[in-house]
Write an enzyme that holds these catalytic residues in place. Structure first.
Site, PDB file in Angstrom:
ATOM      1  N   CYS A 190       3.296   9.361  -8.256  1.00 45.12           N
ATOM      2  CA  CYS A 190       2.335   8.163  -8.810  1.00 45.12           C
ATOM      3  C   CYS A 190       3.210   6.865  -8.893  1.00 45.12           C
ATOM      4  O   CYS A 190       4.281   6.620  -9.224  1.00 45.12           O
ATOM      5  CB  CYS A 190       2.090   8.672 -10.309  1.00 45.12           C
ATOM      6  SG  CYS A 190       1.190   7.550 -11.233  1.00 45.12           S
ATOM      7  N   GLU A 197     -12.316   8.663  -6.798  1.00 44.90           N
ATOM      8  CA  GLU A 197     -12.316   9.695  -7.570  1.00 44.90           C
ATOM      9  C   GLU A 197     -13.895  10.361  -7.418  1.00 44.90           C
ATOM     10  O   GLU A 197     -14.197  11.435  -7.773  1.00 44.90           O
ATOM     11  CB  GLU A 197     -12.338   9.700  -9.171  1.00 44.90           C
ATOM     12  CG  GLU A 197     -10.758   9.347  -9.320  1.00 44.90           C
ATOM     13  CD  GLU A 197      -9.916  10.247 -10.004  1.00 44.90           C
ATOM     14  OE1 GLU A 197     -10.682  11.098 -10.592  1.00 44.90           O
ATOM     15  OE2 GLU A 197      -8.736  10.436  -9.566  1.00 44.90           O
ATOM     16  N   HIS A 206      -4.173   6.885  -4.512  1.00 45.02           N
ATOM     17  CA  HIS A 206      -5.722   7.183  -4.151  1.00 45.02           C
ATOM     18  C   HIS A 206      -5.976   6.336  -2.880  1.00 45.02           C
ATOM     19  O   HIS A 206      -6.858   6.889  -2.106  1.00 45.02           O
ATOM     20  CB  HIS A 206      -6.475   6.667  -5.276  1.00 45.02           C
ATOM     21  CG  HIS A 206      -6.815   7.707  -6.386  1.00 45.02           C
ATOM     22  ND1 HIS A 206      -5.666   8.109  -7.203  1.00 45.02           N
ATOM     23  CD2 HIS A 206      -7.667   8.307  -6.904  1.00 45.02           C
ATOM     24  CE1 HIS A 206      -5.868   8.772  -8.207  1.00 45.02           C
ATOM     25  NE2 HIS A 206      -7.065   8.975  -8.015  1.00 45.02           N
ATOM     26  N   ASP A 216       2.099  13.749 -10.509  1.00 46.39           N
ATOM     27  CA  ASP A 216       0.970  12.476 -10.167  1.00 46.39           C
ATOM     28  C   ASP A 216       0.227  12.488 -11.550  1.00 46.39           C
ATOM     29  O   ASP A 216      -0.014  13.442 -12.029  1.00 46.39           O
ATOM     30  CB  ASP A 216      -0.050  12.558  -9.086  1.00 46.39           C
ATOM     31  CG  ASP A 216      -0.739  11.306  -8.913  1.00 46.39           C
ATOM     32  OD1 ASP A 216      -0.145  10.242  -9.277  1.00 46.39           O
ATOM     33  OD2 ASP A 216      -1.906  11.351  -8.599  1.00 46.39           O
ATOM     34  N   SER A 217      -0.241  11.351 -12.025  1.00 47.63           N
ATOM     35  CA  SER A 217      -1.051  11.232 -12.929  1.00 47.63           C
ATOM     36  C   SER A 217      -2.391  11.957 -12.744  1.00 47.63           C
ATOM     37  O   SER A 217      -3.022  12.433 -13.851  1.00 47.63           O
ATOM     38  CB  SER A 217      -1.627   9.745 -13.317  1.00 47.63           C
ATOM     39  OG  SER A 217      -2.049   8.902 -12.240  1.00 47.63           O
ATOM     40  N   CYS A 267      -1.020   2.740  -4.183  1.00 47.30           N
ATOM     41  CA  CYS A 267      -1.470   3.653  -5.276  1.00 47.30           C
ATOM     42  C   CYS A 267      -1.891   5.082  -4.519  1.00 47.30           C
ATOM     43  O   CYS A 267      -2.161   5.027  -3.577  1.00 47.30           O
ATOM     44  CB  CYS A 267      -2.727   3.136  -5.714  1.00 47.30           C
ATOM     45  SG  CYS A 267      -3.621   4.273  -6.683  1.00 47.30           S
TER      46      CYS A 267
HETATM   47  N1  DGL Z   1      -1.612   7.573  -9.437  1.00 43.42           N
HETATM   48  C1  DGL Z   1      -1.759   6.477  -9.857  1.00 43.42           C
HETATM   49  C2  DGL Z   1      -0.909   5.378  -8.941  1.00 43.42           C
HETATM   50  O1  DGL Z   1      -0.616   5.939  -7.816  1.00 43.42           O
HETATM   51  C3  DGL Z   1      -3.371   6.104  -9.733  1.00 43.42           C
HETATM   52  C4  DGL Z   1      -4.056   6.678 -10.930  1.00 43.42           C
HETATM   53  C5  DGL Z   1      -3.734   5.989 -12.194  1.00 43.42           C
HETATM   54  O2  DGL Z   1      -4.195   4.873 -12.488  1.00 43.42           O
HETATM   55  O3  DGL Z   1      -3.353   7.037 -13.020  1.00 43.42           O
HETATM   56  O4  DGL Z   1      -0.647   4.393  -9.380  1.00 43.42           O
END
Ligand code: DGL
Length: 282
Positions: free
Chosen positions: A84, A161, A201, A20-21, A199
């Site tokens: 992600c 976050e 999050h 993931d990012s 997403c």
């Molecule tokens: N992991 C990203 C997603 O699921 C969200 C956080 C980001 O913008 O990097 O789209």
């Protein structure tokens, strides 16, 4: 479920890389742990280069491919889950071209889960700006015979976050985004009965979304659908049949290791243990 949080993979089952990012992808790892309990998981959060959701396709593809290569070449992952949504939407082909192992993204399982849920065949998708601009969910929903409206909700990642998952400010932001999305659906002549959380999050806000959507609208989490698909694809893996015991988890981040350790357990629902720092360049 008993889960051993350790620093080194045990080699008991297949090594599954989860990327993931940031650490939001731990929501996908949590779902994977329940469905594939015999695997060794290696998770990478590219926290130094987060957020991906506001970046260009070219940059997202480069960051995501470098991250996938770290998991496969250095951590010996033999199967990759791209947790992600943004990287799945904009860089899945680039990632697949950069590593010699099977790669699963979250978009198609999410759209398939929406199709299984929807009676009206109209769905709503919320995601980052980059994911929405790619229209990857719209295309995946169309392929499932669904119509959909999509909305970028850029304020939600920073609120999660910040740990404001049950905060009145977040509740108000969620209400405003949903009102706008429902108005857009009405204008398009649609009657959505399903909301896709597109997403990593957003599953942390699931209860809030469920409280806010109109009656009869179901909330779908692509994390669960992705874990189910990974378990289906891996069910014939020889090491899974042999391995007994509990899964192992090893976590890496490219920055903010302390924050990852502090907030990661909220996403995983378990202590994440010691997170190791890795430098993948700028
Ligand atoms: N992991 C990203 C997603 O699921 C969200 C956080 C980001 O913008 O990097 O789209």
């Amino acid at each position: 479920m008993k889960t051993k949080v350790i620093e080194q993979s045990t080699g008991a089952g297949p090594v599954i890389g989860v990327f993931d990012s940031g650490f939001g992808g731990l929501t996908v790892l949590k779902a994977l742990l329940h469905r594939i309990p015999n695997a060794s998981f290696v998770f990478l959060g590219d926290t130094a280069r987060l957020p991906y959701g506001s970046k260009s396709q070219r940059t997202i593809a480069r960051y995501a491919s470098e991250s996938a290569q770290f998991l496969v070449h250095e951590q010996k992952a033999e199967y990759l889950v791209i947790a992600c949504n943004t990287a799945s939407a904009l860089a899945l082909d680039a990632i697949k071209d950069s590593v010699p192992v099977p790669v699963l993204g979250v978009i198609e399982p999410g759209a398939a889960a929406a199709a299984a849920s929807s009676q009206s065949r109209d769905v709503m998708v919320i995601a980052t700006e980059a994911t929405v601009a790619s229209h990857a969910y719209a295309a995946a929903c169309r392929a499932q015979g669904l119509r959909g409206v999509e909305k970028a909700c850029p304020l939600l990642v920073p609120l999660v976050e910040e740990g404001w998952t049950d905060h009145p400010v977040t509740a108000e932001v969620v209400r405003i985004y949903l009102d706008e999305l429902l108005a857009e659906a009405r204008t398009a002549g649609q009657s959505p009965d399903t909301l896709v959380l597109g997403c990593t999050h957003y599953p942390l806000l699931r209860a809030m979304f469920e409280r806010t959507v109109p009656e009869g609208v179901r909330v779908i989490d692509s994390a669960e659908a992705t874990a189910e698909e990974a378990a289906r694809q891996l069910q014939a893996h020889p090491l899974l049949a042999q391995a007994a015991g509990v899964p192992s988890i090893r976590c890496f981040a490219t920055d903010s290791v302390e924050k990852f350790e502090r907030l990661g357990s909220r996403f995983l629902g378990l202590p994440v243990g010691k997170v190791e720092l890795v430098d993948l360049g700028g």
